[in-house]
Each structure stands twice: as C-alpha cells, then as structure tokens.
Write an enzyme that holds these catalytic residues in place. Structure first.
Site, PDB file in Angstrom:
ATOM      1  N   LEU A 109     -13.126-114.602 -34.027  1.00 48.04           N
ATOM      2  CA  LEU A 109     -12.903-113.539 -33.034  1.00 48.04           C
ATOM      3  C   LEU A 109     -11.480-113.023 -33.099  1.00 48.04           C
ATOM      4  O   LEU A 109     -11.174-111.929 -32.635  1.00 48.04           O
ATOM      5  CB  LEU A 109     -13.155-114.097 -31.634  1.00 48.04           C
ATOM      6  N   GLY A 110     -10.607-113.842 -33.623  1.00 43.20           N
ATOM      7  CA  GLY A 110      -9.212-113.432 -33.660  1.00 43.20           C
ATOM      8  C   GLY A 110      -8.374-114.688 -33.843  1.00 43.20           C
ATOM      9  O   GLY A 110      -8.895-115.794 -33.882  1.00 43.20           O
ATOM     10  N   GLY A 139      -4.927-116.737 -32.481  1.00 42.72           N
ATOM     11  CA  GLY A 139      -3.738-116.896 -31.650  1.00 42.72           C
ATOM     12  C   GLY A 139      -2.655-117.345 -32.625  1.00 42.72           C
ATOM     13  O   GLY A 139      -2.895-117.417 -33.828  1.00 42.72           O
ATOM     14  N   PHE A 172      -1.336-120.291 -32.916  1.00 38.31           N
ATOM     15  CA  PHE A 172      -1.473-121.674 -33.398  1.00 38.31           C
ATOM     16  C   PHE A 172      -2.866-122.010 -33.882  1.00 38.31           C
ATOM     17  O   PHE A 172      -3.154-123.145 -34.186  1.00 38.31           O
ATOM     18  CB  PHE A 172      -1.088-122.633 -32.272  1.00 38.31           C
ATOM     19  N   GLY A 173      -3.755-121.008 -33.916  1.00 30.82           N
ATOM     20  CA  GLY A 173      -5.086-121.361 -34.379  1.00 30.82           C
ATOM     21  C   GLY A 173      -5.993-120.158 -34.309  1.00 30.82           C
ATOM     22  O   GLY A 173      -5.562-119.060 -33.977  1.00 30.82           O
ATOM     23  N   LYS A 190     -11.744-122.330 -29.620  1.00 31.87           N
ATOM     24  CA  LYS A 190     -10.372-122.138 -30.118  1.00 31.87           C
ATOM     25  C   LYS A 190      -9.984-123.384 -30.897  1.00 31.87           C
ATOM     26  O   LYS A 190     -10.040-124.486 -30.359  1.00 31.87           O
ATOM     27  CB  LYS A 190      -9.419-121.916 -28.945  1.00 31.87           C
ATOM     28  N   ASP A 219       2.738-114.302 -18.811  1.00 27.80           N
ATOM     29  CA  ASP A 219       2.521-113.618 -20.086  1.00 27.80           C
ATOM     30  C   ASP A 219       1.311-112.711 -20.010  1.00 27.80           C
ATOM     31  O   ASP A 219       0.498-112.674 -20.916  1.00 27.80           O
ATOM     32  CB  ASP A 219       2.334-114.656 -21.194  1.00 27.80           C
TER      33      ASP A 219
HETATM   34  C1  LIG Z   1      -4.844-114.621 -28.191  1.00 17.74           C
HETATM   35  C2  LIG Z   1      -6.321-114.726 -28.336  1.00 17.74           C
HETATM   36  O1  LIG Z   1      -6.894-115.812 -28.305  1.00 17.74           O
HETATM   37  N1  LIG Z   1      -6.982-113.542 -28.504  1.00 17.74           N
HETATM   38  C3  LIG Z   1      -8.373-113.463 -28.651  1.00 17.74           C
HETATM   39  C4  LIG Z   1      -8.921-114.134 -29.880  1.00 17.74           C
HETATM   40  C5  LIG Z   1     -10.383-114.288 -29.468  1.00 17.74           C
HETATM   41  N2  LIG Z   1     -10.335-114.595 -28.044  1.00 17.74           N
HETATM   42  C6  LIG Z   1     -11.501-114.571 -27.232  1.00 17.74           C
HETATM   43  C7  LIG Z   1     -11.709-115.525 -26.228  1.00 17.74           C
HETATM   44 CL1  LIG Z   1     -10.530-116.775 -26.002  1.00 17.74          CL
HETATM   45  C8  LIG Z   1     -12.853-115.489 -25.433  1.00 17.74           C
HETATM   46  N3  LIG Z   1     -13.789-114.524 -25.577  1.00 17.74           N
HETATM   47  C9  LIG Z   1     -13.605-113.573 -26.531  1.00 17.74           C
HETATM   48  N4  LIG Z   1     -14.372-112.520 -26.864  1.00 17.74           N
HETATM   49  C10 LIG Z   1     -13.724-111.908 -27.898  1.00 17.74           C
HETATM   50  C11 LIG Z   1     -14.267-110.732 -28.541  1.00 17.74           C
HETATM   51  C12 LIG Z   1     -15.516-110.210 -28.295  1.00 17.74           C
HETATM   52  N5  LIG Z   1     -15.626-109.141 -29.086  1.00 17.74           N
HETATM   53  C13 LIG Z   1     -16.783-108.238 -29.183  1.00 17.74           C
HETATM   54  N6  LIG Z   1     -14.510-108.959 -29.815  1.00 17.74           N
HETATM   55  C14 LIG Z   1     -13.681-109.948 -29.493  1.00 17.74           C
HETATM   56  C15 LIG Z   1     -12.315-110.103 -30.098  1.00 17.74           C
HETATM   57  N7  LIG Z   1     -12.558-112.511 -28.218  1.00 17.74           N
HETATM   58  C16 LIG Z   1     -12.483-113.562 -27.370  1.00 17.74           C
HETATM   59  C17 LIG Z   1      -9.100-114.136 -27.491  1.00 17.74           C
END
Ligand SMILES: CC(=O)N[C@H]1CCN(c2c(Cl)cnc3[nH]c(-c4cn(C)nc4C)nc23)C1
Length: 276
Positions: A21-22, A24, A26-27, A44, A138
């Site tokens: 999903l992305g 951070g 550190f991970g 995560k 933050d």
């Molecule tokens: C700093 C950090 O953790 N950033 C993001 C990464 C994924 N994360 C998510 C977290 Cl921690 C929880 N739910 C999420 N849903 C998504 C997401 C859904 N779509 C369609 N696109 C995304 C992207 N991402 C998350 C938080």
C-alpha cells in the site's frame, strides 16, 4: 469476538498478504486478509535491524501503546502485533479509500463542506487524544486516510508522544510545524491546534499557507505568521476567520478544540456523519 482476537498471539500464517500500500520510513504496509475471518487489514512490516539502526525501539513501542489504547472513529485502529526473527508486524485497520492528500491533489482542493467535515473529524479525534494526554504532533495530509465511507482516519502515530512534560523533539516537514516547534522551544497540545489551521487552509486552497522555495523561507514565514488568502478559490469570511484564529503565534491564544467545534463555519458546513 474482539476480546479474544486482541489477546490472540498472531503469526504470519494467519494472514494472506496482498499488494503493498505504501512505505513508511521504517517499513512497508501491505493489504492483508486474516485467513479464518476473511477480515481485511493493513499489515505494517518493520525490520528489526531498522529499529536497531535508527534506534526507534522506544518510539515504536510508544506508537503501539498509544495507538492500541485509542478507540475513536477518526483514528486508525491498531488491532495487535506480532514478530518473527527479523521483522515486527503491526495489524492496522485498513482504510479502503486510501490517502486523503491523493484525493485533495486529484481535486486540487476541497469544497468548504468537505474541508469543514474533515476539520471537524480531526478536531474530535484530537480532543479525544488530548483528553488521553496524547499530542499527535505530526498531523499532515499523508498521515490522513479515508475509510470505505470517505470518513477521515488519522493514520501513523509514529511521532505522537504521551505528554508528561513539554516536548522538545523535532518532526517532519516544516510546513505543518507551529512556531514554538520550529524554534525548538518547549511546546504542548496547542501545536495540534496550529496544525488544524494549516490543514484547513490547505484543504481549501490545495497548498499550505507558508509554503516557500526553501525551508529557510518557510521558517521565516511561519515565524512571522505571514498569512494571506488568494482571491481564487474565493472562500467564505467564516473560513478565513477560523484559520486566522488558529494560525496565531501565541499558542495560548489559539482557538481551543471545543471552540473550533462550535465555530459558525463548522456549524454551517460540516457534515455530522463525517462522510460527505
Ligand atoms: C505512512 C503510511 O503508512 N502511509 C500509508 C501506507 C499505507 N497505509 C495504509 C494504512 Cl496504515 C491503512 N489503510 C490504508 N489504506 C491504504 C490505501 C488504500 N488505497 C486504495 N490506497 C492506499 C494507499 N493505505 C493504507 C498508510
């Protein structure tokens, strides 16, 4: 069901891992599904060597203690965690509609109704945090997520602190930092009120108020509270009044969270279900 789940000692075998999903710092975060219940979560993954290398063990434990203890509709849940030899896994609530700032970039900026709805959700979440003696510090668009109904969820608690005394540590990008933080002075809860002003401005105009070419210029603009409103998009006087009552250098004179909830602009524009 919730009780035994939160006590259970989870392991990687309990989950089917989906797309990343992305990341951070550190991970990485993956969408995952708990095999038995088919419940979708965000997993995560943080490498232990990164925890040691960046010495974030205490910060990570604090994040986990804080986020596990917080129960609020606008705060992403931390359901539990587990680890193996080289990784720590946090089982987080999955926000189906992803990152709020992507939605903002797509539209350029939000309507006054959308902005007021998100600001009200954030204010309620922060009021809840402050009564639990937690300062987030933050709150920036990339830490804000949207659930399947478009309801705002504060995500990463990586920088939040259990506020015993005044805090002195620096944080992320300057744009969202209050003067007392940018000057690295002792600060307290009121930093989050300042950030609400920054976010309200950014939701309405698509960019934060003190943005500048260099960090040094952003720093100067924050310290001067060099606030001006573009003529486009034209926004209501109520919106300008709320922003001007939050972006105040003297932290004791910033509008309180309670007063934000009662502000005419919020009362007139915010959708009380948090969706819109
Ligand atoms: C700093 C950090 O953790 N950033 C993001 C990464 C994924 N994360 C998510 C977290 Cl921690 C929880 N739910 C999420 N849903 C998504 C997401 C859904 N779509 C369609 N696109 C995304 C992207 N991402 C998350 C938080």
């Amino acid at each position: 069901a919730e009780e035994e789940n939160s006590k259970r000692n989870w392991s990687l075998q309990d989950f089917e891992i989906g797309k990343p999903l992305g990341r951070g710092k550190f991970g990485r975060v993956y969408v995952a599904r708990e095999v038995k219940s088919k419940f979708v979560v965000a997993l995560k993954v943080i490498f232990k060597e990164q925890i040691d290398k960046y010495r974030i063990n205490h910060q990570l434990r604090r994040e986990m203690e804080i986020q596990t203890s917080l129960r609020h509709p606008n705060i992403l849940r931390l359901y539990g965690w587990f680890h193996d030899t080289e990784r720590v896994f946090l089982i987080l609530e999955y926000a189906h509609k992803g990152e709020l700032y992507k939605e903002m970039r797509k539209k350029g900026h939000f309507t006054e109704k959308q902005a007021a709805t998100y600001i009200l959700s954030l204010t309620k979440a922060l009021a809840y945090c402050h009564e639990k003696h937690v300062i987030h510090r933050d709150i920036k668009p990339e830490n804000l997520l949207l659930d399947h109904e478009g309801r705002l969820k504060i995500g990463d608690f990586g920088w939040s602190v259990q506020s015993k005394s005044k805090r002195h540590t620096m944080c992320g990008t300057l744009d969202y930092l209050a003067p007392e933080m940018v000057e690295n002075k002792a600060h307290d809860y009121a930093v989050d009120n300042w950030t609400l002003g920054i976010l309200c401005y950014e939701f309405l105009f698509g960019a934060p108020p003190f943005e500048a070419e260099s960090q040094a210029d952003t720093f100067k603009r924050i310290m001067k509270v060099d606030l001006s409103f573009p003529s486009k998009p034209s926004i209501s006087l109520d919106a300008k009044s709320l922003i001007s009552r939050l972006l105040v250098k003297d932290s004791s004179r910033r509008l309180s969270l309670q007063k934000i909830m009662e502000h005419p602009w919020i009362i007139k524009n915010a959708d009380l279900t948090g969706t819109c």
